[in-house]
Design an enzyme around this catalytic site. Structure first.
Site, PDB file in Angstrom:
ATOM      1  N   CYS A  87      -7.271  21.056 -25.682  1.00 25.58           N
ATOM      2  CA  CYS A  87      -7.087  21.830 -24.458  1.00 25.58           C
ATOM      3  C   CYS A  87      -6.136  21.062 -23.554  1.00 25.58           C
ATOM      4  O   CYS A  87      -6.521  20.093 -22.914  1.00 25.58           O
ATOM      5  CB  CYS A  87      -8.422  22.041 -23.759  1.00 25.58           C
ATOM      6  SG  CYS A  87      -8.267  22.909 -22.212  1.00 25.58           S
ATOM      7  N   LEU A  88      -4.882  21.484 -23.559  1.00 23.11           N
ATOM      8  CA  LEU A  88      -3.871  20.768 -22.787  1.00 23.11           C
ATOM      9  C   LEU A  88      -2.893  21.800 -22.235  1.00 23.11           C
ATOM     10  O   LEU A  88      -2.394  22.645 -22.976  1.00 23.11           O
ATOM     11  CB  LEU A  88      -3.146  19.775 -23.710  1.00 23.11           C
ATOM     12  CG  LEU A  88      -2.166  18.813 -23.071  1.00 23.11           C
ATOM     13  CD1 LEU A  88      -2.855  17.914 -22.055  1.00 23.11           C
ATOM     14  CD2 LEU A  88      -1.486  17.964 -24.141  1.00 23.11           C
TER      15      LEU A  88
END
Lengths: 149, 638
Positions: A87-88
């Site tokens: 999750c970036l």
């Protein structure tokens, strides 16, 4: 292999000729859009001394669309789930075509140094990270020692 | 808000005229129903080409009062296009522009940033200690644009310049065009910039930031700058198109063309092929021509609709700018759902604009919902949907009851279905028993009763005979309460489901119809005008099926009372007509369709009348305030 955009060729060349310390990315011979990535755990983090394996794929509309990246090595981190998905923001909404494989991998390395448990992907890990920080760090260290060899 | 008020004033006169007209109709002839599909047809006739059609005010119910005298609190609405919204938004931007004295696109970006909340935006702007910083924080460069923005595109020959996206650079012999925003000067080649904008447009994002990433540039592109690239792109595409055409022309020699024509000996019929006319009929030329005309007339309707759609689609996607505005418009609709609703029908882009109510009591949709009224609207393409909850039409079931029903179905239907199909009650103690394989000799775990799974009779009767031929009697009086409520639910759920299935099956008829009617025209030379009634009948039938479907959900929640009996009677009459029409569709031979036209129309109109009566009966049940109050309390409707 059908024609590869100039951009990908240049990026690959530069990754090999001028590698970033602590990061290696090697394209597969039969598919030049698919990279094997080895990432050193940043020093000062619980992932120190670990070497993490990732896979990176450049989709057809790269660089308009972001590359797809996934951890192959098991890792205990609030923003990385069991399947290794990350999750970036720069891999999603904040992707810009002016970013590169190099910058993306550096961002991932930075994510290892500074996890963000307030925007978690792995909820249980994030809870542990917030409520029982020492133990979470301990687990991350153990996992690194066990899996990231 | 002042704008809204003006609206109401503008239309108040109109609406009163419309209203009295409708009332007269109702009083004059109780049975004369305002035919739903007729009104749809009217819309169509009036639709394309007529500029006034967009301002025509429509109503959510066909009467302002039921025959029982209960007000229906109709919702007033208009059908509009997204372009109309753009015009309105442009006005808003201009207003802000006058106040802030900034470039148009910058004001637009600010409004986008604050989701068109003008007051909040102005407030923040006025209270910011430094306007420049404030603007910069919102991705806006304060300095005014020069007159000529086309200079943002520059032709470069410097070999040191490299586009950060494609990694290509110009050479002295091969110059490249670069673009940068006025405020940041981050250059990327025009091709990449355009591709970048197109991608962003496609994903529906607005306020697109400069792609520069090291460090991230947060400047947002304005509509003026977009326009520069959009126009450049149009020019390039035109050029490309022209080149391609020319190349094609050059490629073919005269001989090649001749050869092509020889190969294609049916070239005369090329035009016909486009219209899907089959050539292998042995008819005389005359009937063929007539056929062609009929075909044209029939197809006219569909072709026009299709062309319009394509045109809109093209217009929207043709330029970067138009797609950008399209995105802004649809986002605006989703922000202002109180005033605008997108038609939920798949592939439908129509918008319905809320105008008001023809009621003194109801001020907003929520209040209308609380009165258990259903604001049904129709988009330009005649798709019916509920303005309150954006679901497909669910009359007579009020929105809140639809919610309850859906939750219930989600919770229970799966389990219930499973229970219904896989378990039986123990004939003695009524505990649920699942048969998980094996023989039919069951032993109840709770009461150790031995019985036969098939006939639920005592096993002793089966001792020497493993075959059970006994007729299964209906379970009687002793059913437990749980089972009873389950059964009640199952009863309504099954009917609901049946109607859904029938609806889907009837829908297939509509598709088969397209082919049938084409055959009909070719075989018997019937014109399109004469056969259009068929389609209307199918549509009316489908809508009545929807009504019936939801009526079962509605009835599930209605307590036993006189009103319920009345509804059931009206429902029974409606379903009779629906079945009658449905059967007619199934039975009719293609050749007889025209002959049976009066029959179709008679049944259809009586069906529509029955539907209206039914819907009114459903509204009437809440005429008594106590019933309404009880109902609302009983089901905890807020």
């Amino acid at each position: 292999m059908s024609s590869l955009p100039k951009r990908i060729i240049r990026e690959t060349e530069r990754l090999i000729s001028d590698p970033v310390p602590g990061i290696t990315a090697t394209p597969h011979e039969e598919n030049l859009r698919y990279f094997d990535v080895l990432l050193d755990g940043p020093s000062g983090s619980p992932y120190e001394n670990g070497v993490f394996k990732l896979e990176l794929f450049l989709p057809d509309d790269y660089p308009m669309a972001p590359p797809m990246v996934r951890f192959l090595t098991k890792i205990y981190h609030p923003n990385i789930d069991r399947l290794g998905r990350i999750c970036l923001d720069v891999l999603k909404n904040n992707w810009s075509p002016a970013l590169q494989i190099r910058t993306i991998l550096l961002s991932i390395q930075a994510l290892l140094s500074s996890p963000n448990p307030d925007d978690p992907l792995a909820n249980e890990v994030a809870d542990e990270w917030k409520n029982n920080h020492d133990k979470a760090i301990q687990t991350a260290r153990e996992w690194t020692a066990q899996y990231a060899k | 808000m002042t704008d809204d008020d003006e609206y109401f004033e503008d239309f108040s006169d109109n609406s009163s005229i419309e209203l009295s007209g409708v009332d007269e109709d109702v009083l004059g002839n109780e049975l004369s129903s305002v035919d739903i599909s007729d009104s749809g047809e009217y819309e169509f006739d009036d639709g394309p080409g007529n500029t006034d059609s967009s301002s025509e005010i429509l109503y959510s119910f066909y009467k302002s009062r039921t025959s029982g005298g209960i007000p229906t609190h109709r919702l007033k609405y208009r059908n509009i296009a997204l372009d109309d919204i753009q015009k309105e938004l442009e006005k808003d931007v201009k207003k802000v522009q006058n106040m802030l004295q900034l470039d148009y696109g910058k004001c637009l970006n600010l409004l986008l940033q604050y989701s068109w909340n003008e007051h909040k935006m102005l407030d923040m702007y006025m209270n910011a200690p430094n306007h420049q910083d404030y603007l910069l924080k919102n991705g806006i460069y304060e300095a005014k644009f020069p007159e000529d923005l086309s200079r943002l595109i520059s032709t470069e020959t410097d070999e040191n310049i490299l586009c950060g996206i494609c990694y290509c650079g110009p050479t002295k012999d091969e110059p490249m065009n670069f673009f940068s925003m006025y405020g940041c000067k981050h250059k990327f080649c025009t091709d990449c910039y355009i591709q970048y904008l197109k991608n962003k447009n496609e994903s529906g994002s607005m306020a697109i930031e400069c792609p520069f990433a090291d460090p991230k540039c947060h400047l947002k592109i304005t509509i003026e700058e977009l326009n520069v690239l959009s126009e450049y792109n149009n020019k390039m595409e035109e050029k490309h198109f022209y080149h391609k055409k020319q190349e094609e022309c050059n490629l073919l020699s005269e001989e090649q063309i001749k050869q092509m024509y020889k190969l294609d000996s049916d070239s005369e019929f090329e035009f016909d092929e486009q219209l899907d006319v089959e050539d292998d009929f042995n008819n005389t030329v005359k009937t063929k021509e007539k056929m062609k005309i009929d075909e044209l007339v029939y197809d006219f309707h569909t072709i026009i609709q299709q062309r319009e759609r394509e045109e809109i689609d093209k217009k929207r996607n043709r330029t970067i700018i138009s797609k950008y505005w399209y995105n802004i418009g649809s986002r605006y609709c989703t922000i202002n759902t109180k005033k605008y609703k997108h038609c939920p029908s798949p592939d439908c882009d129509n918008v319905v604009q809320f105008i008001g109510f023809d009621s003194d009591i109801v001020a907003n949709i929520e209040e209308l919902k609380r009165l258990l009224m259903i604001p049904l609207v129709r988009c330009k393409s005649n798709h019916q949907f509920c303005f309150g909850c954006n679901e497909t039409a669910h009359a007579p079931c009020p929105c809140k009851v639809v919610q309850l029903w859906k939750i219930k179905c989600e919770d229970d239907s799966e389990t219930l279905n499973w229970i219904q199909t896989n378990t039986k009650d123990c004939p003695r103690c009524h505990s649920l028993i699942e048969k998980n394989g094996g023989c039919n000799h069951m032993t109840c775990k709770s009461c150790t009763y031995n019985f036969c799974w098939i006939c639920l009779g005592d096993w002793t009767a089966h001792r020497n005979n493993y075959r059970c031929d006994k007729y299964v009697p209906n379970e009687d009086s002793d059913v437990s309460k749980v089972r009873e409520s389950l059964e009640k639910y199952m009863f309504y759920f099954n009917h609901f489901n049946n109607q859904r299935i029938s609806h889907d099956k009837d829908k297939q008829i509509l598709e088969i119809f397209e082919n049938k009617i084409k055959e009909l025209q070719i075989n018997s030379g019937v014109s399109w005008i004469e056969s259009v009634f068929y389609k209307e009948c199918v549509n009316a039938l489908l809508e009545c099926r929807e009504s019936l479907k939801w009526s079962y959900a509605f009835l599930f929640y209605i307590p036993n009372c006189r009103g319920k009996q009345l509804i059931e009677t009206a429902q029974w009459q409606l379903s009779n007509k629906v079945e009658q029409l449905s059967r007619l569709f199934e039975d009719v031979e293609i050749g007889d369709v025209i002959k049976k036209k009066p029959m179709f129309l008679t049944i259809k109109s009586s069906m529509v009348t029955a539907q209206n009566v039914f819907l009114e009966t459903c509204i009437d049940i809440f005429a008594d305030k106590h019933t309404l109050k009880d109902f609302v309390q009983r089901w905890n409707i807020k």
